[in-house]
Scaffold this motif. Structure first.
Motif, PDB file in Angstrom:
ATOM      1  N   LEU A 550      -5.649  -0.185   5.767  1.00 58.95           N
ATOM      2  CA  LEU A 550      -5.913   0.040   4.303  1.00 58.95           C
ATOM      3  C   LEU A 550      -4.498   0.568   3.887  1.00 58.95           C
ATOM      4  N   LEU A 551      -3.814   1.126   4.526  1.00 62.36           N
ATOM      5  CA  LEU A 551      -2.334   1.853   4.170  1.00 62.36           C
ATOM      6  C   LEU A 551      -1.835   0.666   3.527  1.00 62.36           C
ATOM      7  N   GLY A 552      -1.068   1.138   2.107  1.00 64.19           N
ATOM      8  CA  GLY A 552      -0.301   0.426   1.323  1.00 64.19           C
ATOM      9  C   GLY A 552      -1.236  -0.876   0.369  1.00 64.19           C
ATOM     10  N   HIS A 553      -2.715  -0.652   0.516  1.00 64.46           N
ATOM     11  CA  HIS A 553      -3.660  -1.682  -0.009  1.00 64.46           C
ATOM     12  C   HIS A 553      -4.563  -0.633  -0.946  1.00 64.46           C
ATOM     13  N   CYS A 554      -4.418   0.595  -1.066  1.00 62.59           N
ATOM     14  CA  CYS A 554      -5.163   1.461  -1.844  1.00 62.59           C
ATOM     15  C   CYS A 554      -5.213   0.816  -3.316  1.00 62.59           C
ATOM     16  N   GLY A 555      -6.573   0.815  -3.789  1.00 66.07           N
ATOM     17  CA  GLY A 555      -6.429   0.302  -5.211  1.00 66.07           C
ATOM     18  C   GLY A 555      -6.907  -1.217  -5.504  1.00 66.07           C
ATOM     19  N   THR A 556      -6.803  -1.842  -4.134  1.00 67.06           N
ATOM     20  CA  THR A 556      -7.156  -3.221  -4.139  1.00 67.06           C
ATOM     21  C   THR A 556      -8.132  -3.668  -3.014  1.00 67.06           C
ATOM     22  N   MET A 557      -7.803  -3.262  -1.876  1.00 63.06           N
ATOM     23  CA  MET A 557      -8.815  -3.535  -0.767  1.00 63.06           C
ATOM     24  C   MET A 557      -9.844  -2.783  -0.629  1.00 63.06           C
TER      25      MET A 557
END
Length: 731
Positions: A550-557
């Motif tokens: 999830l790191l770096g993809h909060c708000g999408t994944m």
């Protein structure tokens, strides 16, 4: 004209929220077990206060007696913490009494029904620290000394009373939930027993504050102290950062903390020391800088010699919660060892996802089963917590509370052990409140359970709860995402529109919605709603791979996982389009705001508690590193919010989608929130208001991030219910 209109109190919510929840226990002398419930477990709505309760149960483990054991209970709100001595013959209490002149604090040692020693410590330090992060309460092997943690007085070391600067000099605090935790200090209380069996005289008592003899590179503050011998102590040290902060520790397992060995000065040198004096201890840090270590626990052999030290460990930096390692130190040869390592991903041969414990192990985690010693603790395993027994030599793990088809979906908590063969647990399901059980091994290592205590519920509420059913739904298109669903059997099977579905994404993002009973969720289900609690990528209990993914993809994944959980329930016929609402707090509020912006036609209404709205403007948080780590950026003490960084974070924030929001929004904010400062929610309120969207906001003075004060929790629940009543169905 206000859109939020109060429709009255809920008897279901009030009754369920006032049920006592067991959170800690201890075995006491004789044939009894004392269950102490902390201040947050009994809500008294009439007095608008939290109360604590102590219950004592006799231990009866005969096969012929499997009935619930009668308990003796009493209010113990003055007792801030207690512990029983290793011999079970003494008990230490930290007591705080409030009267018209202020608070008075006492340390008490009880031997049976007699006070062996008692000292008024009010003027020697400030409040006791009894939270999971800093609390210490440990008897020495001789049971003539006690360690505890308290807040040091301002200017305690300053003899120059005419110097005003120490009083106002900046001192960092430990963050959420309070600015008052700045100077935690380990105190040593020692007493000489009276040969006449009377209370120890003041001249036969000693109270000292412990400090380090050596100078450290950065300031280190201590808590979680435990005796190993009469003069050796193990404790958790919390480092200041290079830029002079203490990064917020609550709910964060990645802080610069370590396990330290402290050696007390010789007893003779302390004789006659004035009460409250600081004494210097030689010290040695036992753990490396790159590991965040906490919760030291000492294992003794049969001769009561300390042989091993155990602790919990996570990486420093990165995700704020992650897969936990269990580590140990052989006290005979001073070598460290990893007992249970990080698990990246479960395998078909081994479904164990890794350890996902609370911040601490139980204060006495050891149990004996046959010829082996185990650590007993509970850990998150997918969407429930389960009891694990970990072999202290090999690290082999046994799960004794597996969930089988057709059985209740219990989540378990380990509360205490007697360091022998008995232990106390609690368990609950999404539709059944907590009950307390005694577990015990026989001479062959066979495990038996006995229910000690069940909650008392009105017939009306019990019948209503029996109509609820819970299930875990796998979201096959987005593994390992799954969602916990609570629904009415009657309403879900009727002809006509499906009940409105409330999607509750959890916060963190690295936490988990488990099958443990939650009064607010159950009460909302009893109002006729279907509840969906998705555990999206990044949730704990599924393997470290998915934390890091999830790191770096909060708000999408995470957003896409939640949307797919909504779609899957619609495909299964559990819910339907046009009857969807969303509610969440903290990162769950971040997701709720994203969902109504990115998918403006999916949800009819939204409720958000202290939501993250504009990540780049969250620099005032007690966890400024969260902004960077969770969104794939490097963090260092010298990090600044540059225009490029701000742009990256803005694009990952709900505020970037504010123009597309159509759903009515209710915001619930704690004015003293140090984690997600209230300006975040206010920013969203004004942005929506300026765009002529329907929005309301309630703000709660003196409330922090969880909004868990008695009145605040009740009003927040009622406001969410009323908001959904007004807007949940398409108009």
């Amino acid at each position: 004209m206000a859109s939020l209109k109060h429709t009255g109190p809920s008897t279901f919510y009030t009754e369920l929220a006032e049920l006592p929840v067991p959170v800690t226990a201890d075995f006491v002398g004789g044939d009894g077990v004392s269950l102490h419930e902390s201040l947050i477990t009994v809500r008294d709505h009439e007095r608008n206060t939290n109360r604590s309760l102590t219950k004592t149960f006799p231990i009866i483990t005969s096969e012929s007696d499997q009935q619930t054991t009668p308990a003796v209970s009493h209010d113990s709100s003055e007792v801030k913490a207690f512990i029983t001595s290793p011999s079970k013959s003494r008990q230490a209490l930290l007591r705080e009494i409030t009267d018209g002149t202020g608070a008075k604090r006492f340390v008490e040692i009880w031997a049976g029904t007699q006070i062996e020693a008692s000292l008024d410590v009010t003027k020697y330090h400030d409040i006791f620290h009894t939270d999971e992060v800093l609390s210490s309460l440990s008897f020495s092997p001789s049971e003539t000394s006690l360690l505890y943690t308290a807040e040091a007085n301002v200017n305690a070391d300053d003899d120059a009373s005419d110097d005003p600067y120490p009083k106002f000099r900046y001192t960092p605090h430990f963050g959420e939930p309070s600015r008052t935790k700045k100077r935690p200090t380990i105190f040593l209380f020692r007493w000489t027993r009276s040969t006449a069996f009377t209370r120890a005289a003041k001249q036969d008592m000693l109270l000292c504050a412990l400090s380090l003899a050596q100078v450290t590179q950065v300031p280190v503050l201590f808590g979680q102290a435990t005796f190993a011998t009469e003069d050796i102590i193990f404790a958790t040290g919390y480092d200041h950062t290079k830029d002079g902060r203490i990064l917020g520790v609550k709910w964060c397992f990645n802080r610069p903390t370590g396990i330290w060995e402290l050696r007390l000065p010789e007893s003779a040198s302390l004789h006659g020391t004035p009460f409250g004096t600081r004494i210097s201890c030689n010290s040695l840090k036992l753990t490396p800088l790159e590991r965040s270590c906490r919760s030291p626990r000492v294992l003794y052999d049969d001769s009561q010699t300390p042989v091993k030290l155990f602790w919990l460990s996570n990486p420093v930096g990165g995700a704020h919660a992650s897969c936990v390692s269990l580590e140990s130190r052989d006290l005979t040869n001073s070598t460290n060892k990893i007992i249970v390592d990080t698990v990246m991903e479960p395998t078909p041969e081994n479904h164990f996802p890794g350890l996902y414990t609370e911040y601490n192990m139980p204060s006495r985690p050891f149990v004996r089963r046959g010829d082996h010693v185990y650590i007993a603790l509970h850990s998150t395993w997918h969407s429930r917590t389960t009891v694990l027994f970990i072999n202290t030599e090999t690290g082999a793990i046994t799960e004794e509370t597996k969930m089988h088809d057709g059985e209740p979906m219990y989540s378990w908590n380990v509360l205490a052990t007697d360091s022998k063969t008995h232990f106390i647990c609690s368990r609950s399901t999404p539709t059944a409140p907590s009950e307390v059980l005694l577990g015990y091994f026989d001479e062959h290592g066979n495990l038996s359970w006995k229910v000690l205590d069940k909650p008392m519920i009105s017939v009306e509420t019990e019948n209503a709860l029996s109509d609820l059913t819970a299930s875990i739904i796998l979201i096959g298109a987005r593994p390992p995402t799954e969602t916990l669903v609570i629904q009415s059997k009657t309403l879900s099977s009727r002809i006509g529109p499906k009940p409105v579905c409330v999607t509750f994404p959890h916060g963190g993002p690295h936490s988990t919605s488990t099958t443990a009973f939650t009064p607010a969720n159950a009460a909302l289900a009893l109002e006729g709603y279907t509840i969906s609690l998705p555990n999206y990528t990044g949730s704990m209990g599924f393997g470290e791979k998915y934390i890091r993914k999830l790191l770096g993809h909060c708000g999408t994944m995470d957003v896409e996982d939640v949307v797919e959980s909504v779609n899957e329930l619609i495909r299964l016929g559990i819910s339907e389009h046009g009857r969807q609402v969303v509610q969440g707090g903290s990162h769950g509020g971040f997701l709720s705001a994203h969902l109504i912006g990115q998918y403006p036609n999916l949800f009819n209404a939204a409720v958000m508690r202290n939501p993250v709205i504009s990540v780049g403007e969250l620099t005032g948080s007690d966890i400024p590193d969260w902004i960077y780590a969770e969104f794939g950026l490097e963090f260092a003490p010298q990090s600044l919010m540059t225009p490029i960084t701000y742009q990256t974070l803005f694009e990952a924030s709900p505020i970037a989608h504010v123009d597309r929001v159509r759903a009515p929004v209710l915001l619930l904010l704690g004015e003293d929130d140090l984690r997600v400062v209230p300006t975040q929610g206010m920013r969203f309120y004004h942005a929506l208001k300026g765009r002529d969207r329907r929005v309301e906001m309630l703000t709660f003075p003196k409330e922090t991030h969880p909004l868990d004060g008695v009145e605040a929790a009740r009003v927040s629940w009622e406001a969410g219910r009323d908001w959904f009543k007004a807007f949940a169905e398409e108009h």
